[in-house]
Design a protein around this motif. Structure first.
Motif, PDB file in Angstrom:
ATOM      1  N   LEU A   5       7.624 -13.424   5.584  1.00 48.57           N
ATOM      2  CA  LEU A   5       7.177 -12.047   5.409  1.00 48.57           C
ATOM      3  C   LEU A   5       7.290 -11.353   6.762  1.00 48.57           C
ATOM      4  CD1 LEU A   5       5.012 -14.094   3.712  1.00 48.57           C
ATOM      5  CD2 LEU A   5       4.453 -11.880   2.718  1.00 48.57           C
ATOM      6  N   ASN A   7       6.565  -8.491   9.247  1.00 45.47           N
ATOM      7  CA  ASN A   7       5.644  -7.394   9.520  1.00 45.47           C
ATOM      8  C   ASN A   7       6.352  -6.398  10.435  1.00 45.47           C
ATOM      9  OD1 ASN A   7       3.607  -5.646  10.234  1.00 45.47           O
ATOM     10  ND2 ASN A   7       2.305  -7.172  11.221  1.00 45.47           N
ATOM     11  N   LEU A  20       0.657  -7.711   3.578  1.00 45.83           N
ATOM     12  CA  LEU A  20       1.495  -8.910   3.528  1.00 45.83           C
ATOM     13  C   LEU A  20       0.643 -10.178   3.430  1.00 45.83           C
ATOM     14  CD1 LEU A  20       4.212  -8.035   6.196  1.00 45.83           C
ATOM     15  CD2 LEU A  20       4.436  -7.947   3.702  1.00 45.83           C
ATOM     16  N   CYS A  23      -0.338 -10.751  -0.105  1.00 50.51           N
ATOM     17  CA  CYS A  23       0.830 -11.242  -0.834  1.00 50.51           C
ATOM     18  C   CYS A  23       1.072 -12.723  -0.520  1.00 50.51           C
ATOM     19  CB  CYS A  23       2.042 -10.406  -0.445  1.00 50.51           C
ATOM     20  SG  CYS A  23       3.485 -10.676  -1.469  1.00 50.51           S
ATOM     21  N   ALA A  24       0.987 -13.078   0.755  1.00 49.80           N
ATOM     22  CA  ALA A  24       1.216 -14.463   1.179  1.00 49.80           C
ATOM     23  C   ALA A  24       0.183 -15.405   0.576  1.00 49.80           C
ATOM     24  CB  ALA A  24       1.181 -14.549   2.701  1.00 49.80           C
ATOM     25  N   THR A  34       4.233 -20.056   3.620  1.00 45.41           N
ATOM     26  CA  THR A  34       4.539 -18.688   4.037  1.00 45.41           C
ATOM     27  C   THR A  34       4.377 -18.557   5.546  1.00 45.41           C
ATOM     28  OG1 THR A  34       2.283 -17.811   3.830  1.00 45.41           O
ATOM     29  CG2 THR A  34       3.687 -17.755   1.847  1.00 45.41           C
ATOM     30  N   ILE A  36       4.058 -15.068   8.304  1.00 49.12           N
ATOM     31  CA  ILE A  36       4.158 -13.641   8.595  1.00 49.12           C
ATOM     32  C   ILE A  36       4.691 -13.498  10.012  1.00 49.12           C
ATOM     33  CG2 ILE A  36       2.919 -11.462   8.830  1.00 49.12           C
ATOM     34  CD1 ILE A  36       0.925 -12.451   6.762  1.00 49.12           C
ATOM     35  N   ILE A  80      10.277 -11.166   2.303  1.00 44.32           N
ATOM     36  CA  ILE A  80       9.539  -9.934   2.032  1.00 44.32           C
ATOM     37  C   ILE A  80       9.462  -9.150   3.329  1.00 44.32           C
ATOM     38  CG2 ILE A  80       7.336  -8.925   1.309  1.00 44.32           C
ATOM     39  CD1 ILE A  80       6.865 -11.403  -0.404  1.00 44.32           C
TER      40      ILE A  80
END
Length: 203
Positions: A5, A7, A20, A23-24, A34, A36, A80
């Motif tokens: 993901l 950012n 995020l 979502c993660a 996951t 970020i 993402i």
């Protein structure tokens, strides 16, 4: 399996990060790792169309965050990308990085599911999503959707936590990303639906 993901906000733990993170958290419920990745707030290079990457396989600029970001995107099973909304578009630094990443390394991201997330105060998010989704659709990457457009509302840091519908949209997006990643890998992925929540602007 892993989903990265991105950012794309200059603020490491602002509203984009919180969206995020929600979502993660949902993705991880399905046994998928996951990460970020924050692009930071330092100056980055834009693409200069030198076409050096076509000869060497990598971008001519290597002194900013792009090479690390691209490597993580290429290694992941799903991607993402999240951004605040500036003048009805994504953060300019994020777009500069994505221009270079997709121009020099898109061949290793084909067919991976992708999704965009936009955070805004009030408007412009659908245009920001359109810009981000074009990176996926020009590269033969299936888009992952949610129960609504992937938008969360909030201005000051932490204000997005009040957007119940937006955060549910993030959870549904996480569930759908997990489903897509697992289906593409040949695994079955049962999912559970939540009772829809509604958030209105005027309060």
């Amino acid at each position: 399996m892993k989903v990265i993901l991105i950012n794309g906000s200059p603020r490491k733990e602002g509203n984009t990060y919180l969206a995020l993170k929600e979502c993660a958290g949902e993705i991880e419920k399905y046994g998928i790792e996951t990460e970020i990745f924050h692009i930071g707030n330092q100056a980055v290079h834009g693409c200069i169309a030198c076409n050096s990457c076509a000869k060497t396989g990598k971008c001519i600029f290597s002194d900013d965050v792009m090479p690390e970001m691209l490597a993580k995107m290429q290694e992941a099973d799903g991607i993402i990308i999240g951004s605040p909304t500036y003048y009805a578009g994504p953060n300019g630094s994020l777009c500069a990085l994505l221009d270079r990443a997709f121009y020099s390394g898109s061949h290793k991201m084909k067919y991976k599911p992708g999704a965009a997330v936009a955070v805004c105060r009030r408007g412009g998010a659908s245009a920001a999503l359109d810009r981000l989704n074009k990176y996926f659709t020009i590269n033969e990457m299936p888009l992952v959707s949610s129960q609504y457009w992937n938008i969360v509302y909030g201005r000051v840091p932490g204000e997005v936590l009040q957007d119940a519908e937006g955060f549910q949209t993030m959870r549904v997006l996480g569930k759908n990303m997990a489903y897509m990643v697992k289906q593409l890998s040949g695994e079955k992925c049962p999912t559970l639906d939540e009772t829809p929540q509604w958030t209105h602007f005027i309060r």
